[in-house]
Write a protein that holds these residues in place. Structure first.
Motif, short mmCIF file in Angstrom:
data_model
loop_
_atom_site.label_atom_id
_atom_site.label_comp_id
_atom_site.label_asym_id
_atom_site.label_seq_id
_atom_site.Cartn_x
_atom_site.Cartn_y
_atom_site.Cartn_z
N THR A 1 0.84 -1.20 0.00
CA THR A 1 0.00 0.00 0.00
C THR A 1 0.87 1.25 0.00
N ILE A 2 1.91 1.25 0.83
CA ILE A 2 2.81 2.40 0.91
C ILE A 2 3.58 2.56 -0.41
N ALA A 3 3.97 1.45 -1.03
CA ALA A 3 4.67 1.53 -2.31
C ALA A 3 3.77 2.15 -3.38
N CYS A 4 2.46 1.85 -3.33
CA CYS A 4 1.51 2.41 -4.30
C CYS A 4 1.22 3.88 -4.01
N LEU B 1 10.08 5.58 9.36
CA LEU B 1 9.52 6.87 9.78
C LEU B 1 10.38 8.09 9.42
N THR B 2 11.69 7.92 9.40
CA THR B 2 12.59 9.07 9.23
C THR B 2 12.26 9.94 8.01
N PRO B 3 12.01 9.36 6.83
CA PRO B 3 11.69 10.23 5.68
C PRO B 3 10.39 11.02 5.86
N PHE B 4 9.55 10.63 6.80
CA PHE B 4 8.26 11.29 7.02
C PHE B 4 8.29 12.23 8.22
N GLN B 5 9.47 12.48 8.75
CA GLN B 5 9.61 13.23 10.00
C GLN B 5 8.78 14.51 10.02
N LYS B 6 8.79 15.26 8.94
CA LYS B 6 8.09 16.55 8.90
C LYS B 6 6.57 16.40 8.72
N PRO C 1 3.02 6.42 -1.62
CA PRO C 1 4.07 6.72 -0.63
C PRO C 1 3.74 7.91 0.28
N ASP C 2 2.77 8.72 -0.10
CA ASP C 2 2.42 9.88 0.74
C ASP C 2 1.33 9.56 1.77
N ASN C 3 0.94 8.29 1.86
CA ASN C 3 -0.10 7.89 2.82
C ASN C 3 0.52 7.71 4.21
N THR C 4 0.65 8.82 4.91
CA THR C 4 1.31 8.83 6.22
C THR C 4 0.59 7.93 7.22
N ASN C 5 -0.73 7.84 7.14
CA ASN C 5 -1.47 6.99 8.08
C ASN C 5 -1.03 5.53 7.98
N ARG C 6 -0.86 5.04 6.77
CA ARG C 6 -0.43 3.65 6.59
C ARG C 6 1.04 3.48 7.02
N VAL C 7 1.86 4.51 6.80
CA VAL C 7 3.25 4.46 7.26
C VAL C 7 3.29 4.32 8.78
N VAL C 8 2.48 5.11 9.46
CA VAL C 8 2.44 5.05 10.92
C VAL C 8 1.88 3.70 11.38
N GLU C 9 0.90 3.20 10.67
CA GLU C 9 0.32 1.89 11.00
C GLU C 9 1.39 0.79 10.92
N LEU C 10 2.19 0.82 9.85
CA LEU C 10 3.27 -0.16 9.70
C LEU C 10 4.32 0.04 10.80
N ALA C 11 4.63 1.28 11.12
CA ALA C 11 5.60 1.56 12.19
C ALA C 11 5.12 0.98 13.52
N LEU C 12 3.83 1.08 13.78
CA LEU C 12 3.28 0.52 15.03
C LEU C 12 3.40 -1.00 15.06
N VAL C 13 3.22 -1.64 13.90
CA VAL C 13 3.39 -3.09 13.83
C VAL C 13 4.85 -3.43 14.12
N TYR C 14 5.77 -2.68 13.50
CA TYR C 14 7.20 -2.91 13.76
C TYR C 14 7.53 -2.70 15.24
N GLU C 15 6.96 -1.64 15.82
CA GLU C 15 7.22 -1.37 17.24
C GLU C 15 6.72 -2.53 18.10
N GLU C 16 5.53 -3.00 17.80
CA GLU C 16 4.94 -4.13 18.53
C GLU C 16 5.82 -5.37 18.45
N GLN C 17 6.47 -5.54 17.31
CA GLN C 17 7.34 -6.71 17.09
C GLN C 17 8.79 -6.44 17.48
N LYS C 18 9.02 -5.31 18.12
CA LYS C 18 10.37 -4.95 18.61
C LYS C 18 11.38 -4.84 17.46
N GLN C 19 10.94 -4.38 16.30
CA GLN C 19 11.82 -4.16 15.15
C GLN C 19 12.11 -2.67 15.03
N SER C 20 12.83 -2.14 16.00
CA SER C 20 13.00 -0.68 16.06
C SER C 20 13.81 -0.13 14.89
#
Length: 167
Positions: free
Chosen positions: A99-102, A130-135, A104-123
């Motif tokens: 979805t993000i590849a299709c 997240l870094t490219p979306f910092q702003k 890339p400006d969908n920040t909500n889905r980026v954050v959703e994926l980041a939360l999954v990574y956080e949950e799985q301890k994949q910091s």
């Protein structure tokens, strides 16, 4: 007589659900699975829709071919039918990445994926994502995650900018 009414009701529900599950509309399919997932065990025994989870996964693949975003929406209620299925998290990650590849400006889905990574301890994956979306993170959980990372790294100005909405 009560038993006959109950069976008639179950048949009506099954017919309505079948009609929705055969629809080309992802909204109808998603709604049918959401309703199925919310049925009590007593009402759904025997299952109103046999092998609902298997059918859901098949429909999810069908929608994925057209749109990973749509498949992600359908996967939500389908996954409720098998909450202990470990392969669903990997599928969710794949669909989020697609979805993000299709879009890339969908920040909500980026954050959703980041939360999954956080949950799985994949910091590392989380921060790299997240870094490219910092702003663009605003007052999202993504800002919290990245802000906490910057705090740990001693990058206090960047951390403050991201965490300011939380103080």
């Amino acid at each position: 007589e009560g038993q006959a009414h109950a069976e008639e009701g179950r048949k009506g529900l099954r017919d309505a659900l079948e009609q929705c599950l055969q629809s080309e509309s992802p909204e109808k399919v998603e709604g049918a699975f959401r309703l199925l997932a919310g049925l009590s065990k007593q009402l759904n025994s025997p299952p109103i829709v046999p092998d609902a989870f298997g059918r859901g996964m098949g429909l999810d693949e069908k929608f994925r071919a057209k749109s990973p975003e749509t498949a992600l929406v359908v996967l939500g209620p389908v996954s409720l039918l098998a909450p202990t299925n470990n392969s669903l998290k990997a599928l969710e990650i794949d669909l989020l990445k697609e979805t993000i590849a299709c879009k890339p400006d969908n920040t909500n889905r980026v954050v959703e994926l980041a939360l999954v990574y956080e949950e799985q301890k994949q910091s590392d994956e989380c921060i790299k994502l997240l870094t490219p979306f910092q702003k663009k993170l605003g007052a999202t959980e993504g800002a919290r995650i990245l802000g906490e990372h910057f705090l740990e790294q001693g990058q206090y100005d960047d951390a403050y900018t991201l965490l300011y909405p939380y103080v």
